[in-house]
Write a protein that holds these residues in place. Structure first.
Motif, PDB file in Angstrom:
ATOM      1  N   CYS A  16      16.058  75.265  54.373  1.00 37.70           N
ATOM      2  CA  CYS A  16      15.255  75.852  55.456  1.00 37.70           C
ATOM      3  C   CYS A  16      14.231  75.356  55.644  1.00 37.70           C
ATOM      4  O   CYS A  16      13.490  74.613  54.853  1.00 37.70           O
ATOM      5  CB  CYS A  16      15.048  77.337  54.885  1.00 37.70           C
ATOM      6  SG  CYS A  16      16.362  78.495  54.789  1.00 37.70           S
ATOM      7  N   THR A  17      14.272  74.525  56.659  1.00 38.87           N
ATOM      8  CA  THR A  17      12.939  74.014  57.428  1.00 38.87           C
ATOM      9  C   THR A  17      11.725  74.383  57.969  1.00 38.87           C
ATOM     10  O   THR A  17      11.270  73.505  58.060  1.00 38.87           O
ATOM     11  CB  THR A  17      13.697  72.632  57.878  1.00 38.87           C
ATOM     12  OG1 THR A  17      14.117  73.413  59.063  1.00 38.87           O
ATOM     13  CG2 THR A  17      14.010  71.687  57.596  1.00 38.87           C
ATOM     14  N   THR A  18      12.533  75.805  59.413  1.00 48.00           N
ATOM     15  CA  THR A  18      11.331  76.509  59.415  1.00 48.00           C
ATOM     16  C   THR A  18      10.986  77.769  58.456  1.00 48.00           C
ATOM     17  O   THR A  18      12.329  78.375  57.869  1.00 48.00           O
ATOM     18  CB  THR A  18      11.837  76.778  60.929  1.00 48.00           C
ATOM     19  OG1 THR A  18      12.809  77.461  60.745  1.00 48.00           O
ATOM     20  CG2 THR A  18      12.064  75.704  60.881  1.00 48.00           C
ATOM     21  N   LEU A  55       7.296  76.062  53.339  1.00 50.81           N
ATOM     22  CA  LEU A  55       6.706  76.222  54.865  1.00 50.81           C
ATOM     23  C   LEU A  55       5.414  76.651  55.667  1.00 50.81           C
ATOM     24  O   LEU A  55       5.552  76.277  56.043  1.00 50.81           O
ATOM     25  CB  LEU A  55       8.005  76.547  55.107  1.00 50.81           C
ATOM     26  CG  LEU A  55       9.092  76.093  54.788  1.00 50.81           C
ATOM     27  CD1 LEU A  55      10.832  77.445  55.592  1.00 50.81           C
ATOM     28  CD2 LEU A  55       9.542  74.597  55.661  1.00 50.81           C
ATOM     29  N   ASN A  91       3.679  69.008  60.091  1.00 51.16           N
ATOM     30  CA  ASN A  91       4.819  70.660  59.835  1.00 51.16           C
ATOM     31  C   ASN A  91       6.252  69.667  58.736  1.00 51.16           C
ATOM     32  O   ASN A  91       6.859  70.117  57.290  1.00 51.16           O
ATOM     33  CB  ASN A  91       5.693  71.125  61.068  1.00 51.16           C
ATOM     34  CG  ASN A  91       6.108  72.237  60.584  1.00 51.16           C
ATOM     35  OD1 ASN A  91       6.023  73.010  59.588  1.00 51.16           O
ATOM     36  ND2 ASN A  91       7.379  72.374  61.385  1.00 51.16           N
ATOM     37  N   CYS A  92       6.567  68.618  58.981  1.00 55.92           N
ATOM     38  CA  CYS A  92       8.144  68.023  58.109  1.00 55.92           C
ATOM     39  C   CYS A  92       7.910  66.685  57.851  1.00 55.92           C
ATOM     40  O   CYS A  92       9.025  66.362  56.585  1.00 55.92           O
ATOM     41  CB  CYS A  92       9.647  68.352  59.133  1.00 55.92           C
ATOM     42  SG  CYS A  92       9.001  67.029  60.250  1.00 55.92           S
ATOM     43  N   PHE A 105       4.614  73.698  68.175  1.00 57.69           N
ATOM     44  CA  PHE A 105       4.628  74.504  67.068  1.00 57.69           C
ATOM     45  C   PHE A 105       5.237  76.011  67.641  1.00 57.69           C
ATOM     46  O   PHE A 105       4.385  76.797  67.896  1.00 57.69           O
ATOM     47  CB  PHE A 105       4.367  74.594  66.025  1.00 57.69           C
ATOM     48  CG  PHE A 105       4.467  73.312  64.938  1.00 57.69           C
ATOM     49  CD1 PHE A 105       4.757  72.406  64.496  1.00 57.69           C
ATOM     50  CD2 PHE A 105       3.299  72.573  65.541  1.00 57.69           C
ATOM     51  CE1 PHE A 105       5.055  71.470  63.839  1.00 57.69           C
ATOM     52  CE2 PHE A 105       2.962  70.977  65.310  1.00 57.69           C
ATOM     53  CZ  PHE A 105       4.351  70.866  64.345  1.00 57.69           C
ATOM     54  N   ASN A 108       7.092  77.677  62.279  1.00 48.30           N
ATOM     55  CA  ASN A 108       7.094  76.320  61.710  1.00 48.30           C
ATOM     56  C   ASN A 108       8.193  75.288  61.926  1.00 48.30           C
ATOM     57  O   ASN A 108       8.373  74.025  61.223  1.00 48.30           O
ATOM     58  CB  ASN A 108       7.251  77.026  60.200  1.00 48.30           C
ATOM     59  CG  ASN A 108       5.760  76.051  59.315  1.00 48.30           C
ATOM     60  OD1 ASN A 108       4.651  76.136  60.156  1.00 48.30           O
ATOM     61  ND2 ASN A 108       6.506  76.076  57.705  1.00 48.30           N
ATOM     62  N   GLY A 109       8.349  75.681  62.848  1.00 45.26           N
ATOM     63  CA  GLY A 109       9.618  74.478  63.632  1.00 45.26           C
ATOM     64  C   GLY A 109       8.952  73.833  64.942  1.00 45.26           C
ATOM     65  O   GLY A 109       8.194  74.246  65.897  1.00 45.26           O
ATOM     66  N   ASN A 111       9.472  72.750  69.062  1.00 49.18           N
ATOM     67  CA  ASN A 111       9.840  73.860  69.875  1.00 49.18           C
ATOM     68  C   ASN A 111      10.824  73.092  70.738  1.00 49.18           C
ATOM     69  O   ASN A 111       9.882  71.400  71.072  1.00 49.18           O
ATOM     70  CB  ASN A 111       8.674  74.251  70.651  1.00 49.18           C
ATOM     71  CG  ASN A 111       9.170  75.583  71.546  1.00 49.18           C
ATOM     72  OD1 ASN A 111       9.516  75.840  72.082  1.00 49.18           O
ATOM     73  ND2 ASN A 111       7.583  76.056  71.616  1.00 49.18           N
TER      74      ASN A 111
END
Length: 111
Positions: A16-18, A55, A91-92, A105, A108-109, A111
């Motif tokens: 999971c990245t968000t 995250l 964020n990443c 954003f 947390n990902g 857009n």
């Protein structure tokens, strides 16, 4: 040693990245942990909370993609030049161009 079920759920949480994806994963995990030993469920709950905290605060600079590993924007693939500079996503950790860096954003990902 962890059971295959526990390891599979840990892998899903790690992927999971968000926060939004992690929330969905958490709902799925509630169903899949039904019938597991209490110790395993507690372990997974703690593992999920730690990932959520990671995250929430963004990525550590040490985990950023090095500039030398990113000749292109890691989102739109535009080539970096002397005038098209690299930016690190807080964020990443990806290396992105100004256009992609300016994206807003959601959660947390990107857009």
């Amino acid at each position: 040693p962890k059971s295959k079920e526990v390891q599979a759920l840990m892998d899903a949480v790690t992927d999971c990245t968000t926060l939004a994806a992690l929330t969905v994963c958490g709902e799925d995990m509630k169903v899949k942990t039904n019938g597991m030993e209490e110790e395993e469920v507690d372990f997974l709950r703690t593992f999920w909370v730690r990932r959520s905290q990671q995250l929430s605060k963004g990525i550590d600079r040490k985990a950023w993609t090095p500039n030398s590993d990113a000749p292109l924007c890691q989102i739109c693939s535009v080539k970096f030049t002397m005038t098209r500079r690299r930016h690190h996503c807080r964020n990443c950790g990806k290396v992105v161009c100004k256009k992609c860096c300016g994206r807003k954003f959601q959660g947390n990902g990107l857009n």
